[in-house]
Design a protein around this motif. Sequence first.
Motif, PDB file in Angstrom:
ATOM      1  N   ASP A   1      -4.766  -4.582  13.298  1.00 31.64           N
ATOM      2  CA  ASP A   1      -6.051  -4.255  12.906  1.00 31.64           C
ATOM      3  C   ASP A   1      -6.067  -3.819  11.382  1.00 31.64           C
ATOM      4  N   ARG A   2      -5.215  -4.238  10.501  1.00 31.85           N
ATOM      5  CA  ARG A   2      -5.320  -4.013   9.154  1.00 31.85           C
ATOM      6  C   ARG A   2      -6.456  -4.782   8.326  1.00 31.85           C
ATOM      7  N   PRO A   3      -6.868  -4.184   7.250  1.00 28.71           N
ATOM      8  CA  PRO A   3      -7.784  -5.239   6.378  1.00 28.71           C
ATOM      9  C   PRO A   3      -7.057  -6.335   5.977  1.00 28.71           C
ATOM     10  N   VAL A   4      -5.874  -6.243   5.479  1.00 27.13           N
ATOM     11  CA  VAL A   4      -5.091  -7.177   4.833  1.00 27.13           C
ATOM     12  C   VAL A   4      -3.661  -6.879   5.281  1.00 27.13           C
ATOM     13  N   THR A   5      -2.765  -8.025   5.478  1.00 30.34           N
ATOM     14  CA  THR A   5      -1.405  -7.923   5.739  1.00 30.34           C
ATOM     15  C   THR A   5      -0.845  -8.735   4.828  1.00 30.34           C
ATOM     16  N   VAL A   6       0.159  -8.307   3.756  1.00 33.61           N
ATOM     17  CA  VAL A   6       0.992  -9.037   2.972  1.00 33.61           C
ATOM     18  C   VAL A   6       2.348  -9.262   3.495  1.00 33.61           C
ATOM     19  N   ALA A   7       2.872 -10.740   3.032  1.00 32.92           N
ATOM     20  CA  ALA A   7       4.076 -11.099   3.502  1.00 32.92           C
ATOM     21  C   ALA A   7       4.842 -10.731   2.333  1.00 32.92           C
ATOM     22  N   THR A   8       5.807  -9.901   2.438  1.00 33.61           N
ATOM     23  CA  THR A   8       6.724  -9.242   1.307  1.00 33.61           C
ATOM     24  C   THR A   8       8.142  -9.856   1.537  1.00 33.61           C
ATOM     25  N   TYR A   9       8.863  -9.667   0.487  1.00 31.66           N
ATOM     26  CA  TYR A   9      10.119  -9.949   0.271  1.00 31.66           C
ATOM     27  C   TYR A   9      10.940  -9.173  -0.526  1.00 31.66           C
ATOM     28  N   ASN A  10      12.417  -8.903  -0.218  1.00 33.01           N
ATOM     29  CA  ASN A  10      13.072  -7.890  -0.758  1.00 33.01           C
ATOM     30  C   ASN A  10      13.614  -8.505  -2.069  1.00 33.01           C
ATOM     31  N   ARG A  11      13.523  -7.985  -3.491  1.00 37.54           N
ATOM     32  CA  ARG A  11      13.950  -8.698  -4.513  1.00 37.54           C
ATOM     33  C   ARG A  11      14.665  -7.266  -5.168  1.00 37.54           C
ATOM     34  N   GLU A  12      15.741  -7.847  -6.064  1.00 33.39           N
ATOM     35  CA  GLU A  12      16.527  -6.853  -6.940  1.00 33.39           C
ATOM     36  C   GLU A  12      16.360  -7.257  -8.366  1.00 33.39           C
ATOM     37  N   ILE A  13      16.420  -6.349  -9.316  1.00 34.02           N
ATOM     38  CA  ILE A  13      16.761  -6.643 -10.647  1.00 34.02           C
ATOM     39  C   ILE A  13      17.892  -5.743 -11.276  1.00 34.02           C
ATOM     40  N   LYS A  14      18.855  -6.560 -11.739  1.00 35.85           N
ATOM     41  CA  LYS A  14      20.132  -5.689 -12.295  1.00 35.85           C
ATOM     42  C   LYS A  14      19.933  -5.469 -13.839  1.00 35.85           C
ATOM     43  N   SER A  15      19.680  -4.227 -14.342  1.00 35.88           N
ATOM     44  CA  SER A  15      19.721  -3.966 -15.741  1.00 35.88           C
ATOM     45  C   SER A  15      20.967  -4.312 -16.549  1.00 35.88           C
ATOM     46  N   GLU A  16      20.610  -4.838 -17.610  1.00 41.15           N
ATOM     47  CA  GLU A  16      22.005  -5.247 -18.529  1.00 41.15           C
ATOM     48  C   GLU A  16      22.215  -3.988 -19.244  1.00 41.15           C
ATOM     49  N   PHE A  17      21.355  -2.898 -19.168  1.00 38.08           N
ATOM     50  CA  PHE A  17      21.654  -1.583 -19.973  1.00 38.08           C
ATOM     51  C   PHE A  17      22.004  -0.473 -19.423  1.00 38.08           C
TER      52      PHE A  17
END
Length: 245
Positions: free
Chosen positions: A125-141
């Motif tokens: 009963d949500r207005p919108v449902t988003v399919a989501t995915y886990n991501r990661e970013i590795k900093s170079e600094f």
Amino acid sequence: MHAVILAGGKGTRLRPYTTCVPKPLVPIGDTYSILEIVLYQLRSHGFSSVTLAVGHMGHLIRAFVGDGSRYGLKVEYTDEETPLGTIGPVLNVLDDLPEQFLVMNGDVLTNLNYGAFLRGHIQSDRPVTVATYNREIKSEFGVLDLNEAGNQITGFREKPTVHFQVSMGVYAVSREALRGYTPGQVLGFDTLMLDLLAAGQCPGSDLFGGYWLDIGRPEDYDMANEQWQEMSAILLPQLTLDAAD
């Protein structure tokens, strides 16, 4: 069940592959186009009809897909004369859509069960449902934490990894959530999310742990082709079995 597939973009990030062919028709593994894979998947997941939102080189998509009968679907079209954003094309056909429907980008490769995803949205009963995915970013600094004045270091992290959830470009939408917008207006997914949050109507998130690849850049397209032999049986299991027979 009904799906709206957004297939009107120019695919500029995927050039030169999209110089003469619209991005949804770019072939994967010399077998099927991205759009064909999506259409076969939708049919296998219980969908019976699709609206294709076309724009750039839309005549090629119309000629290729036709009425959708070879995919076991009823396919209709809506044209974008000018770019309308992610959700804008849906507004032009909103009155022709069921109360709950799927909206998705036409350049997504995933083994998400679209039917189960839409049914889960209906039950929530949500207005919108988003399919989501886990991501990661590795900093170079090395990352510094600073005080409010910005002149004193309060913490330090050496090349940290940041984890977050991203949108897969697949949404389940309730028609009522779009009623306040005008057909023909430009409406992006970002604006819709912010408007819903401001109104206290929190969208839902459905985290997916399977295969997902957004084919937006040449390196993504190359990866899809490299993985096709392995992934074809996962993305199109029924067609793979039929071919084996």
